[in-house]
Scaffold this motif. Sequence first.
Motif, mmCIF file in Angstrom:
data_model
loop_
_atom_site.group_PDB
_atom_site.id
_atom_site.type_symbol
_atom_site.label_atom_id
_atom_site.label_comp_id
_atom_site.label_asym_id
_atom_site.label_seq_id
_atom_site.Cartn_x
_atom_site.Cartn_y
_atom_site.Cartn_z
ATOM 1 N N PHE A 80 40.902 51.281 31.865
ATOM 2 C CA PHE A 80 41.310 49.922 31.468
ATOM 3 C C PHE A 80 41.537 49.855 29.972
ATOM 4 C CE2 PHE A 80 39.145 48.081 35.345
ATOM 5 C CZ PHE A 80 40.348 47.833 35.968
ATOM 6 N N GLN A 81 40.607 50.498 29.256
ATOM 7 C CA GLN A 81 40.707 50.451 27.802
ATOM 8 C C GLN A 81 42.057 51.007 27.338
ATOM 9 O OE1 GLN A 81 38.776 48.542 26.380
ATOM 10 N NE2 GLN A 81 39.862 48.908 24.455
ATOM 11 N N VAL A 122 43.255 54.995 40.164
ATOM 12 C CA VAL A 122 43.095 54.148 38.978
ATOM 13 C C VAL A 122 43.005 52.717 39.512
ATOM 14 C CG1 VAL A 122 44.269 53.281 36.907
ATOM 15 C CG2 VAL A 122 44.371 55.723 37.457
ATOM 16 N N ALA A 123 42.057 51.933 38.989
ATOM 17 C CA ALA A 123 41.890 50.573 39.515
ATOM 18 C C ALA A 123 42.992 49.659 38.965
ATOM 19 C CB ALA A 123 40.519 50.037 39.142
ATOM 20 N N PRO A 124 43.585 48.814 39.834
ATOM 21 C CA PRO A 124 44.728 48.015 39.405
ATOM 22 C C PRO A 124 44.403 46.903 38.405
ATOM 23 C CG PRO A 124 44.188 47.568 41.712
ATOM 24 C CD PRO A 124 43.310 48.676 41.270
ATOM 25 N N VAL A 125 43.364 46.132 38.650
ATOM 26 C CA VAL A 125 43.030 45.056 37.709
ATOM 27 C C VAL A 125 41.528 45.105 37.458
ATOM 28 C CG1 VAL A 125 44.916 43.401 38.044
ATOM 29 C CG2 VAL A 125 43.074 43.483 39.695
ATOM 30 N N PRO A 126 41.096 44.668 36.262
ATOM 31 C CA PRO A 126 39.667 44.742 35.952
ATOM 32 C C PRO A 126 38.816 44.103 37.047
ATOM 33 C CG PRO A 126 40.894 44.043 34.019
ATOM 34 C CD PRO A 126 41.880 44.099 35.164
ATOM 35 N N ALA A 127 37.674 44.715 37.350
ATOM 36 C CA ALA A 127 36.782 44.181 38.388
ATOM 37 C C ALA A 127 36.410 42.742 38.031
ATOM 38 C CB ALA A 127 35.531 45.043 38.490
ATOM 39 N N GLY A 128 36.443 41.864 39.015
ATOM 40 C CA GLY A 128 36.062 40.481 38.784
ATOM 41 C C GLY A 128 37.142 39.656 38.087
ATOM 42 N N TYR A 129 38.334 40.235 37.939
ATOM 43 C CA TYR A 129 39.415 39.501 37.265
ATOM 44 C C TYR A 129 39.839 38.290 38.092
ATOM 45 C CZ TYR A 129 43.974 38.203 35.524
ATOM 46 O OH TYR A 129 45.025 37.471 35.046
ATOM 47 N N GLN A 130 39.919 37.127 37.435
ATOM 48 C CA GLN A 130 40.377 35.902 38.085
ATOM 49 C C GLN A 130 41.746 35.548 37.535
ATOM 50 O OE1 GLN A 130 38.640 33.425 40.174
ATOM 51 N NE2 GLN A 130 37.435 35.238 40.695
ATOM 52 N N MET A 131 42.709 35.378 38.414
ATOM 53 C CA MET A 131 44.048 35.048 37.920
ATOM 54 C C MET A 131 44.010 33.735 37.138
ATOM 55 S SD MET A 131 47.729 34.414 39.727
ATOM 56 C CE MET A 131 47.895 35.757 40.869
#
Length: 319
Positions: A80-81, A122-131
């Motif tokens: 992510f970084q 590779v994870a698509p969006v940060p864990a716990g991401y809220q749109m």
Amino acid sequence: MTFTIESAQSIFSSTQVPSPIPATLALFEQLSVDDKLALLWYAYTEMGRSITPAAVGVARLQFAEGLLNQIKQMSTDDQFQVMRELANRADTPISRSYGVFSVNTKLAFWYELGELMKQGIVAPVPAGYQMSRGVSIVLEAIKQLDPGQQITVLRNAVVDMGFGSDVAKSVQTDAEPLFPRTSPAPAKIAVEGITDSTILSYLEALNKDDFDAAIALFTPDGALQPPFQKPIVGYEAIKRYMRAEAQGLNIMPQQGISESLPNGSKQVKVTGIVQTPWFGVNVGMNIAWRFLLNPEGKIVFVAIDMLASPQELLNLRPV
Ligand code: 45D
């Protein structure tokens, strides 16, 4: 008779209407970095426009392979970084390496990262991401665009990432292969309203990736202005640009208007569809070419514009 680039830029100015693309990109720019990454993920996966795998040649990826391998070995947090640094144009080693990639290598890099995301490597969006509200607004704006405009927004967002990215300076090295053509482009072209051989030869040359033939139609200080960019001036610069950006395009012009000017020069506007090898026949872009030809029939200037709407294909008013 000499022309300035500025006077040439204004030909057919009454047919110029504001494009929704810069406005959409400006909205995108205002998002936070996590929102930008999430937006691109949703836009890319939801639009359902599939990239032609043939476009992502193995050889082309070799330029991005080192970076991709480094990223694969990282922890999710570090992955992510890196993506945040790219989207933020941070001054870091990886972001610098990305910044000097050619446009096509940048696109291939993200294509591959997208594949890794789909595979869960590779994870698509940060864990716990809220749109956020911002993301849904920009996503909605993108959904309003026609497919050709949508892929242009995606492309410009990708090309602007990384430290020191400068499209004008981005060059494709000779080592990078040509795009494979999935189907041959039409060799002979007929454009309603256009008989001028320079114009037809230009369009036919692009359909054959014959950039030498295309360049030979310009004056030595002739200029080519790509969509949303400054004019590129002179044989060498235009040729370098075409090698990097015009490979494998399918040019399907439809109609045009040609007007003689009092000094013997001519202004010509052509509209039609262009397909990029990235999306092949799946996505057509609505395009206008505005040419200024000198009395000898050489191209002094040509602007390539993305049309604001399909109706603009029929907008051939002179002046
Ligand atoms: O951040 O006459 C993830 C010229 C999420 C020459 C992602 C021309 C995270 C003269 C989904 C992984 C060239 C000017 C990102 C004519 C994340 C001439 C990935 C015109 C980023 C006619 C996103 C040519 C991805 C034209 C993989 C108009 C996005 C060419 C990929 C236009 C986007 C070509 C891609 C266009 C976009 C190509 C591959 C608009 C490609 C667009």
